[in-house]
Design a protein around this motif. Structure first.
Motif, PDB file in Angstrom:
ATOM      1  N   ASP A 167       0.840  -1.198   0.000  1.00  0.00           N
ATOM      2  CA  ASP A 167       0.000   0.000   0.000  1.00  0.00           C
ATOM      3  C   ASP A 167       0.874   1.246   0.000  1.00  0.00           C
ATOM      4  N   LEU A 168       0.659   2.109  -0.976  1.00  0.00           N
ATOM      5  CA  LEU A 168       1.381   3.392  -1.037  1.00  0.00           C
ATOM      6  C   LEU A 168       0.452   4.495  -0.529  1.00  0.00           C
ATOM      7  N   ILE A 169       0.983   5.361   0.326  1.00  0.00           N
ATOM      8  CA  ILE A 169       0.194   6.503   0.794  1.00  0.00           C
ATOM      9  C   ILE A 169       0.462   7.671  -0.159  1.00  0.00           C
ATOM     10  N   ILE A 170      -0.502   7.949  -0.994  1.00  0.00           N
ATOM     11  CA  ILE A 170      -0.410   9.071  -1.948  1.00  0.00           C
ATOM     12  C   ILE A 170      -1.669   9.912  -1.763  1.00  0.00           C
ATOM     13  N   GLU A 171      -1.478  11.172  -1.493  1.00  0.00           N
ATOM     14  CA  GLU A 171      -2.636  12.050  -1.264  1.00  0.00           C
ATOM     15  C   GLU A 171      -3.593  11.974  -2.449  1.00  0.00           C
ATOM     16  N   GLN A 172      -4.884  11.928  -2.126  1.00  0.00           N
ATOM     17  CA  GLN A 172      -5.889  11.727  -3.171  1.00  0.00           C
ATOM     18  C   GLN A 172      -5.860  12.822  -4.235  1.00  0.00           C
ATOM     19  N   ARG A 173      -5.429  14.037  -3.852  1.00  0.00           N
ATOM     20  CA  ARG A 173      -5.418  15.129  -4.827  1.00  0.00           C
ATOM     21  C   ARG A 173      -4.457  14.856  -5.975  1.00  0.00           C
ATOM     22  N   PHE A 174      -3.467  13.913  -5.773  1.00  0.00           N
ATOM     23  CA  PHE A 174      -2.509  13.604  -6.837  1.00  0.00           C
ATOM     24  C   PHE A 174      -2.984  12.449  -7.721  1.00  0.00           C
ATOM     25  N   HIS A 175      -4.046  11.722  -7.292  1.00  0.00           N
ATOM     26  CA  HIS A 175      -4.444  10.510  -8.020  1.00  0.00           C
ATOM     27  C   HIS A 175      -4.788  10.796  -9.474  1.00  0.00           C
ATOM     28  N   ILE A 216       2.464  16.985  12.370  1.00  0.00           N
ATOM     29  CA  ILE A 216       3.676  17.700  11.926  1.00  0.00           C
ATOM     30  C   ILE A 216       3.566  18.074  10.450  1.00  0.00           C
ATOM     31  N   MET A 217       3.021  17.154   9.646  1.00  0.00           N
ATOM     32  CA  MET A 217       2.871  17.430   8.208  1.00  0.00           C
ATOM     33  C   MET A 217       1.948  18.614   7.956  1.00  0.00           C
ATOM     34  N   GLY A 218       0.905  18.747   8.779  1.00  0.00           N
ATOM     35  CA  GLY A 218      -0.022  19.862   8.595  1.00  0.00           C
ATOM     36  C   GLY A 218      -0.992  19.590   7.469  1.00  0.00           C
ATOM     37  N   PRO A 219      -1.958  20.492   7.304  1.00  0.00           N
ATOM     38  CA  PRO A 219      -2.948  20.294   6.229  1.00  0.00           C
ATOM     39  C   PRO A 219      -2.294  20.264   4.856  1.00  0.00           C
ATOM     40  N   LYS A 220      -2.519  19.135   4.129  1.00  0.00           N
ATOM     41  CA  LYS A 220      -1.960  18.946   2.785  1.00  0.00           C
ATOM     42  C   LYS A 220      -0.429  19.059   2.783  1.00  0.00           C
ATOM     43  N   GLY A 221       0.197  18.713   3.924  1.00  0.00           N
ATOM     44  CA  GLY A 221       1.662  18.739   3.998  1.00  0.00           C
ATOM     45  C   GLY A 221       2.276  20.121   4.011  1.00  0.00           C
ATOM     46  N   SER A 222       1.467  21.145   4.355  1.00  0.00           N
ATOM     47  CA  SER A 222       1.943  22.534   4.245  1.00  0.00           C
ATOM     48  C   SER A 222       3.101  22.820   5.205  1.00  0.00           C
TER      49      SER A 222
END
Length: 1258
Positions: free
Chosen positions: A503-511, A880-886
């Protein structure tokens, strides 16, 4: 079943001449028993089937359930959807589901052996009728017919509000179109099934006949004798119609009515009735019946297509054959006719019933589809030769049913048995068990794998659908092919069990970006790793998990490749928020979006501003880190400049304006750009105004003013223009960093140099403006620079091969950036696989040198790069990553490092994969060593990495507790959590409110330490606001009451509440009047601030005091003038009330004194109003008297209505013959209806006396 003699159009048009005349005299009076039918003497016994024959029992209906069930049959030839592969699928099933949703009825479908469709409909009567109409219109083929009735009868077919028409359409399941009133046509169009058309036509003609002024006779004839009256093929009823001229309407067999309606001239109708009764009496006397048993399945052969066989038997033998309904289980067929004809008819019935036979062939169910063939090809050959034979395959049964003519069935049976024997000898099947989770992988994308196996081995493979959860896969075909396909499928399944899933964790916005348009990008990845199956989650699941499945090494390679793609996307999706005062947003956008467009193009970023109706001040910039920073600096610079805006007017002769603006505004635009984006506004051409307005930062406005005046002076004295050509990629180098190069040329020569904008067509054109000498000098310097740039050189430099990947990664993004920044210089690295460290640079000499220097800086940074680990518990990573990794993007940007977070820890451990134990030997784990899932890896220069570690640790959230009174918690949370959500967004923390059942005052705030103090202050500030609101609510809840006589309430309320609304608004209070059923009808409640409530009370009291000073006087005004005084919609009375400030009350209909009018108001005003009303009465009465005198002469001849009543004599009331009181000796008068003895009330004692009703029977 017999056909019907329908009321035909021709006979209807020929015999329209009036209904039977009304009877006169004593015989016309109804008898008492007719008018008041007696109740039954006693109930019928359960064994008896004969009901008491009187008017009451005829009308009594048994109580029925509100849910009814009806069965409708659609013959094969009338079915709309015949060509369906599998029953219960396709358009037919969709239509049935739609009908159930639309009508609320429940539908059950079944397919008869003759391929007719039986539909059982259950539900309320109305729902069943609506469903029936939908069924025949959508599942049955439609026919159409027209019926002509007189135009004046159309409205009776429509009925009141169209109810009759709707009822008729539901009853007959047809669509009836009646021409519009303005259409002269008398044709009514009917569309629906053939049976429905007959019914509708019959009903419409009946309605018209009832409305027609002709004789109408209804004869009740038992339904079983209708065929003898109609005759075969309606011949007899047609002959009677032709002979008598009367129209005879016999209800169709499908309508369960015994009434035959005859219409026409009286004599014609009488002759037709006599003929019908004669036939009926003869048949009733002479006809006998015999009952025979015929199999239910053979009934349809006796009936024949559209009942033709029944008509044929009736025609030949004169015997009527009665078939039980299709929904009945009875197999008894009744033959009715002359005794000497019954034998012949019976022979014909059995001949028709036995003309068809049913047989079966034994064949394994798995062979059925091979017998049928692809798209039914094999079966079509047989059915074309023997079209009368019906072949039925039943799923799951090892037999095939044949139905048809005996000889044809025997031939088809032999053919199918031969096919079965052949298939059994050369076909085989095998079944294998495979875990359902591997089924879709065996099938492959779009069925690629399974189709390949089918074509290669010439077999059919049935894999059960997912919802069956079955492990059994069935293979059928040639024995050798079945065995080979079985081995291949088992091998594939075995291989899949050894595969790995990751399983790869890739933010859905990049799919979507990874998949690409029409799946082009993901297709490239799949082509590169063909053995790996890549599954993206459904967008609706909002999941970030992308699943990879395949061989272990290939999955790892694919995982790294996709992570690299994501890293590139992350780099290009860096986001930063810039707070800008709302009033400056429009300046940042610029006229027509010019400013924001320029920043976007020059920084290659995406800039989003909040909507005008949004109070947010945040401008979001997205793109590469460096580009976002550049855009951020420029936007902040605009705000800084706007904070010190100045406006200045310069006087320049209007004749120079066009020359200063330049071609397409190039000159003035160049000044505006050079002077920091000041705005220069010239007056409208031809206005003659000399003033030019300059607006912008103080320093830049002054600078622009000087340049504008200087340019104007040059234009007045001597101006010269020159043009140069240079490739667009050289422009940046000519301008230099921050405009250094071009500024140097301008300062040395004094000429203005204008480069093309994005809107200009010629992107190579550079314009030089100034004095002739300045232009010549600037042109010479620019030509030298351009010549130097066009003097292409080639240089080399040494770069360690380990760094080559950095430069060529992301499709050479670093090299593209170098080319953009340094005049299109080309950088070539050695091919992958060669050991060379030589890099070639090609371009203009200055560009090559600058690019070479920059590459050396990059290599130096790469050499100094280290990797360190930062241990932070995994549970804090998301925060730590924050919203959308900001947050992590900000650290990466600030410290120029790379940060990699570990994969999530598998909660089930790594002891097994895919449910199978892992045999690998593991080394003992050091209990003090940090978990792999807690280690964050940071790469970059050592000092930057250390600073990044500190920044990461500073982002670890901390929790503090704040004490807030429990009763305020719901206000802090807000409606649907809006309040607490806003606080969490504003302060970038998580606020946790305890559950209501805990009754706790402690609220927990979790977040960065730097944010906690601000969040705590904000929360406490909110608490203070809520406490202040509570205090304010307590002050506003002051309540007092005032006692006011209810008769004054309407005046205090005012017309449409105007007075009370004014008091409420003026004093900001709530005023409540008593309800109708309230005990204290004189209490008015006022709620609000104490002082305002008292002021409102005083205002009400002032109105009451004024009302108490008023008087009421009654005057007599003739009721005949009331309407004129009141006026249309009360306009006249309102005018009087407004003018004299009084209230007028006129008597209601039925009042004791209809002339009494009440006037209320101040004494002096009341007197004036009364005088005015009396004057109006005198004026209007003159008109009334005059009108009455005129009407006396206009009355109809014969006197008044009363005189006419006198001529008619006193009414006798309702008179009946043979009443019970007339049979009592010595009494001939009817009972007194006003007598409590003859008509006693319920429960009242009654003295015994001789009753006029006769002796009691109980």
């Amino acid at each position: 079943m017999s056909s019907v003699a329908v009321l035909t159009q021709e006979s209807f048009n020929e015999h329209r001449s009036g209904l039977l005349p009304e009877k006169k005299g004593e015989d016309a009076l109804p008898t008492y028993k007719d008018a008041f039918p007696p109740l039954p003497e006693k109930a019928a016994s359960p064994e008896s089937t004969q009901e008491t024959s009187n008017a009451w029992t005829a009308k009594i209906r048994p109580i029925k359930s509100s849910i009814i069930t009806q069965v409708f049959h659609v013959p094969l030839e009338e079915r709309k959807y015949k060509d369906i592969n599998q029953f219960g699928e396709g358009d037919q099933a969709k239509v049935c589901v739609d009908i159930m949703h639309k009508t609320g009825a429940h539908l059950e479908l079944s397919l008869a052996k003759d391929q007719g469709l039986s539909i059982m409909v259950s539900g309320k009567l109305d729902a069943v009728m609506k469903a029936r109409k939908e069924i025949v219109s959508r599942l049955q083929t439609q026919a159409s017919a027209t019926v002509a009735i007189p135009k004046e009868h159309h409205r009776f077919v429509i009925g009141k509000n169209g109810e009759k028409l709707q009822e008729l359409e539901l009853k007959t399941a047809t669509k009836i179109q009646i021409p519009r009133p303005d259409d002269t046509s008398n044709q009514i169009k009917i569309s629906g099934t053939r049976e429905g058309l007959e019914k509708a036509k019959h009903e419409i003609l009946l309605i018209s006949a009832e409305q027609d002024k002709r004789a109408v006779e209804r004869v009740n004839i038992d339904k079983v004798y209708h065929p003898f009256i109609t005759g075969a093929y309606n011949k007899l009823v047609g002959e009677m119609t032709q002979e008598t001229g009367a129209r005879i309407n016999v209800p169709p067999p499908s309508v369960n009515k015994t009434e035959i309606v005859i219409t026409g001239e009286k004599e014609q109708v009488a002759i037709a009735v006599a003929m019908i009764k004669k036939i009926y009496e003869e048949k009733k006397k002479n006809a006998t019946t015999i009952a025979v048993e015929v199999k239910k399945s053979q009934h349809k052969y006796v009936i024949g297509p559209k009942g033709n066989t029944l008509q044929e038997i009736l025609d030949r033998t004169g015997v009527s054959v009665e078939i039980p309904p299709s929904d009945s289980s009875s197999e008894t067929v009744i033959l009715r006719g002359e005794p000497d004809r019954l034998g012949q008819a019976l022979t014909e019935v059995y001949a028709k019933a036995n003309s068809y036979t049913v047989s079966s062939v034994t064949a394994p169910s798995w062979l059925h589809r091979f017998i049928i063939g692809k798209k039914g090809q094999n079966l079509a050959k047989i059915t074309q030769q023997m079209p009368k034979v019906h072949i039925e395959f039943t799923e799951g049964e090892d037999k095939i049913t044949l139905e048809g003519p005996t000889k044809d069935v025997q031939i088809v049976q032999g053919q199918i048995e031969a096919i079965v024997i052949d298939l059994v000898n050369r076909m085989d099947y095998a079944e294998i068990s495979v875990d359902p989770k591997f089924h879709r992988h065996l099938i492959g994308k779009g069925g690629a794998n399974i189709n390949r196996i089918k074509e290669l081995h010439k077999v059919t493979v049935r894999i059960p659908p997912d919802n069956e959860k079955s492990t059994l896969i069935r293979i059928e075909g040639d024995p050798l092919g079945v065995q080979e396909a079985k081995n291949e499928l088992l091998e594939l399944a075995s291989r899949m069990e050894n595969e790995r899933t990751k399983d790869l964790i890739i933010e859905q916005r990049f799919h979507r970006a990874i998949i690409g348009q029409k799946g082009e990008r993901i297709k490239e990845v799949r082509d590169k790793f063909p053995e790996v199956i890549i599954n993206f989650p459904d967008p609706a699941q909002k999941s970030d998990i992308v699943q990879l499945r395949g061989p272990r090494t290939e999955v790892e390679k694919c995982s790294k490749f996709m992570q690299k793609i994501v890293a590139e996307m992350v780099e290009n999706s860096f986001s930063v928020s810039v707070p800008i005062f709302k009033q400056f947003h429009r300046n940042i956008i610029g006229k027509g979006g010019s400013n924001i467009k320029k920043i976007r193009e020059e920084t290659n970023t995406k800039i989003d501003l909040p909507a005008e109706n949004n109070n947010s001040e945040m401008i979001i910039i997205t793109g590469k880190k460096a580009n976002c920073e550049a855009a951020r600096v420029r936007i902040l610079a605009i705000q800084k400049e706007l904070a010190n805006i100045a406006e200045m007017e310069v006087s320049i002769p209007s004749k120079l304006h066009n020359s200063l603006i330049g071609s397409k505004g190039r000159l003035v635009r160049a000044i505006m750009e050079e002077c920091g984006g000041v705005h220069i506004h010239f007056p409208t051409e031809g206005s003659g105004i000399d003033k030019v307005t300059i607006r912008g930062p103080v320093d830049e406005v002054e600078k622009a003013k000087q340049q504008l005046l200087a340019l104007a002076e040059e234009k007045q004295t001597k101006s010269h223009t020159a043009e140069l050509q240079a490739k667009p990629e050289y422009h940046k180098f000519l301008i230099g960093k921050g405009g250094a190069n071009i500024r140097k040329v301008r300062d040395s020569t004094g000429a203005r140099i204008i480069f093309p904008t994005a809107e200009d067509k010629d992107q190579e054109l550079i314009t030089v403006v100034g004095t002739e000498e300045a232009v010549r000098e600037a042109q010479r310097e620019l030509e030298e620079l351009i010549k130097g740039l066009e003097n292409v050189v080639e240089d080399t430099m040494i770069v360690d091969p380990k760094h080559h990947r950095y430069f060529v990664a992301r499709r050479g993004q670093v090299l593209r950036d170098l080319a953009d920044e340094y005049g299109g210089v080309m950088v070539s690295f050695p091919r992958t696989g060669t050991l060379s460290d030589k890099v070639t640079l090609k371009g203009a000499k200055e560009c090559v040198e600058a690019a070479k220097k920059r590459m050396m800086e990059i290599v130096e940074d790469l050499d100094a790069q280290v990797t360190i680990e930062c241990v932070i518990a995994q549970k804090f990573h998301r925060s730590i990553m924050g919203p959308k990794g900001s947050r992590i993007q900000q650290i990466t940007r600030d410290h120029n490092v790379q940060i990699k977070f570990p994969e999530r820890e598998d909660p089930q451990g790594e002891g097994s994969e895919n449910g199978e134990p892992n045999d690998e030997v593991k080394e003992p784990v050091d209990p003090n060593a940090p978990k792999k899932c807690d280690v964050i890896v940071i790469s970059g220069r050592k000092e930057r990495c250390e600073a990044a570690v500190e920044a990461l640790k500073a982002l670890v959230p901390v929790t503090i507790e704040v004490e807030v009174p429990f009763e305020l918690h719901r206000y802090i949370i807000g409606q649907k959590g809006s309040g607490i959500r806003k606080m969490m967004e504003d302060y970038e923390v998580n606020i946790q409110v305890p559950a209501p059942d805990q009754q706790s005052d402690i609220i927990a705030i979790t977040g960065l330490e730097s944010h906690l103090d601000r969040a705590k202050e904000g929360l406490l500030e909110r608490v203070k606001e809520l406490q202040a609101e509570q205090e304010d609510r307590a002050l506003r809840s002051f309540k007092l009451t005032i006692t006011v006589d209810p008769k004054y309430h309407p005046k205090i309320i005012g017309r449409k509440g105007a007075v009370i609304t004014n008091i409420r608004t003026e004093h900001d209070v709530n005023i409540q009047f008593p309800e109708k059923n309230d005990e204290n009808q004189d209490q008015i409640t006022i709620t609000g601030y104490e002082q305002k409530a008292i002021a409102a009370r005083d205002a009400i009291q002032a109105i009451v005091d004024e009302l108490e000073d008023m008087i009421s006087e009654d005057i007599t005004l003739d009721s005949r003038v009331h309407a004129r005084i009141i006026g249309a919609r009360g306009k006249g009375i309102r005018k009087i009330m407004d003018e004299f400030k009084v209230d007028l009350r006129f008597p209601q209909s039925g009042a004791a004194d209809p002339n009494l009018v009440t006037v209320t108001g101040r004494p002096e005003l009341v007197d004036e109003a009364i005088d005015h009303l009396l004057n109006l009465e005198e004026e209007y009465m003159a008109d009334v008297v005059e009108n009455e005198a005129k009407m006396a002469y206009m009355r109809p001849h014969g006197g008044s209505a009363a005189a006419m009543d006198e001529q008619r004599g006193p009414s006798k009331g309702f008179v009946v013959r043979e009443a019970p009181w007339a049979t009592v000796p010595g009494n001939s008068t009817a009972p007194d209806m006003s007598s409590s003895e003859d008509f006693p009330s319920f429960g009242a004692p009654v003295a015994a006396k001789a009753s006029p009703w006769g002796p009691k029977r109980f």
